[in-house]
Design a protein around this motif. Structure first.
Motif, short mmCIF file in Angstrom:
data_model
loop_
_atom_site.label_atom_id
_atom_site.label_comp_id
_atom_site.label_asym_id
_atom_site.label_seq_id
_atom_site.Cartn_x
_atom_site.Cartn_y
_atom_site.Cartn_z
N GLY A 166 -59.47 7.89 -20.66
CA GLY A 166 -58.99 7.42 -21.96
C GLY A 166 -58.96 5.91 -21.97
N ASP A 167 -57.79 5.34 -22.22
CA ASP A 167 -57.68 3.88 -22.27
C ASP A 167 -57.00 3.29 -21.04
OD1 ASP A 167 -55.11 4.77 -22.80
OD2 ASP A 167 -54.80 3.46 -24.53
N LEU A 168 -56.82 4.12 -19.99
CA LEU A 168 -56.10 3.66 -18.80
C LEU A 168 -56.95 3.75 -17.53
CD1 LEU A 168 -52.67 5.43 -19.42
CD2 LEU A 168 -53.29 3.05 -19.93
N ILE A 169 -56.58 2.92 -16.56
CA ILE A 169 -57.20 2.99 -15.24
C ILE A 169 -56.46 4.07 -14.46
CG2 ILE A 169 -57.52 1.77 -13.05
CD1 ILE A 169 -57.68 -0.84 -14.73
N GLU A 170 -57.22 5.08 -14.04
CA GLU A 170 -56.62 6.17 -13.27
C GLU A 170 -56.65 5.85 -11.77
OE1 GLU A 170 -57.13 10.97 -12.61
OE2 GLU A 170 -57.97 10.05 -14.41
N ALA A 171 -57.70 5.17 -11.32
CA ALA A 171 -57.80 4.86 -9.89
C ALA A 171 -58.78 3.72 -9.67
CB ALA A 171 -58.25 6.09 -9.11
N VAL A 172 -58.53 2.98 -8.60
CA VAL A 172 -59.48 2.00 -8.07
C VAL A 172 -59.63 2.38 -6.60
CG1 VAL A 172 -59.97 -0.43 -7.61
CG2 VAL A 172 -58.63 0.20 -9.64
N ALA A 173 -60.85 2.79 -6.23
CA ALA A 173 -61.06 3.35 -4.90
C ALA A 173 -62.53 3.22 -4.52
CB ALA A 173 -60.63 4.83 -4.89
N PRO A 174 -62.86 3.52 -3.27
CA PRO A 174 -64.27 3.52 -2.89
C PRO A 174 -65.09 4.41 -3.82
CG PRO A 174 -62.90 3.66 -0.94
CD PRO A 174 -61.98 3.81 -2.13
N ALA A 175 -66.24 3.92 -4.22
CA ALA A 175 -67.08 4.63 -5.19
C ALA A 175 -67.43 6.04 -4.72
CB ALA A 175 -68.34 3.82 -5.47
N GLY A 176 -67.75 6.19 -3.44
CA GLY A 176 -68.09 7.50 -2.91
C GLY A 176 -66.95 8.49 -3.02
N GLU A 177 -65.74 8.02 -2.79
CA GLU A 177 -64.56 8.90 -2.91
C GLU A 177 -64.37 9.36 -4.35
OE1 GLU A 177 -60.91 7.31 -1.36
OE2 GLU A 177 -61.85 6.78 0.56
N LEU A 178 -64.53 8.45 -5.29
CA LEU A 178 -64.34 8.81 -6.69
C LEU A 178 -65.42 9.77 -7.18
CD1 LEU A 178 -63.19 5.45 -8.31
CD2 LEU A 178 -61.80 7.45 -7.78
N THR A 179 -66.68 9.51 -6.84
CA THR A 179 -67.74 10.41 -7.30
C THR A 179 -67.63 11.77 -6.64
OG1 THR A 179 -69.29 9.45 -5.71
CG2 THR A 179 -69.35 8.57 -7.95
N ALA A 180 -67.15 11.84 -5.40
CA ALA A 180 -66.96 13.14 -4.73
C ALA A 180 -65.78 13.89 -5.33
CB ALA A 180 -66.76 12.94 -3.23
N ALA A 181 -64.71 13.18 -5.65
CA ALA A 181 -63.51 13.81 -6.20
C ALA A 181 -63.68 14.23 -7.65
CB ALA A 181 -62.32 12.86 -6.06
N TYR A 182 -64.59 13.60 -8.36
CA TYR A 182 -64.79 13.88 -9.78
C TYR A 182 -66.26 14.16 -10.08
CZ TYR A 182 -60.09 12.01 -10.07
OH TYR A 182 -58.74 11.80 -9.89
N PRO A 183 -66.80 15.26 -9.54
CA PRO A 183 -68.21 15.57 -9.80
C PRO A 183 -68.40 15.86 -11.30
CG PRO A 183 -67.12 17.44 -8.76
CD PRO A 183 -66.13 16.29 -8.76
#
Length: 148
Positions: free
Chosen positions: A28-45
């Motif tokens: 939406g309009d908020l930052i949910e996480a700032v993390a390593p790109a690989g971790e985010l793409t794996a956690a949110y396929p």
């Protein structure tokens, strides 16, 4: 809707040392996480991923008059082209310009503050090329400027 914004380098504040392989998850309009790109793409396929060439960081706070343009809307969009998502309220006194800023999600601040990418904070991001020009601007989670 969630989007992962990833760039060559990322910094949480304008003074931080850039970090490689880090991304921002925006919901939406908020930052949910700032993390390593690989971790985010794996956690949110399946989540949309926007990959940017350049330095991803907080959108700027514009502390001068808005750029000149024929209409208030164009002045606000010129601001986005600079990588800014906020402006000092005392610089936006014209009612038409204030309305255009509000319609486009520009944050009107009472005083300057250093921009920062903060989990739970408003998703105001900008990507800058090596020459300092703005590649993209995200305001409250919406992509409002992208250089062709």
């Amino acid at each position: 809707m969630r989007t992962i914004h990833a760039a060559t380098l990322l910094r949480r504040t304008l003074d931080d040392r850039p970090v490689a392989d880090t991304a921002v998850l925006v919901t939406g309009d908020l930052i949910e996480a700032v993390a390593p790109a690989g971790e985010l793409t794996a956690a949110y396929p399946g989540v949309r991923v926007r990959r940017w060439a350049g330095m991803l960081g907080p959108a700027l706070v514009h502390d001068g008059p808005l750029p000149p343009a024929p209409t208030p809307r164009e002045r606000v969009h010129a601001l986005f082209g600079l990588g800014a998502a906020a402006v000092l309220a005392d610089r936006v006194t014209d009612p038409g310009l204030r309305a255009a800023a509000a319609r486009n999600g520009v944050a009107l601040l009472a005083s300057a503050r250093p921009p920062e990418l903060v989990t739970g904070g408003r998703a105001d991001l900008a990507v800058f090329a090596d020459d300092g020009s703005c590649v993209a601007t995200v305001v409250a989670g919406r992509l409002v400027h992208r250089r062709a």
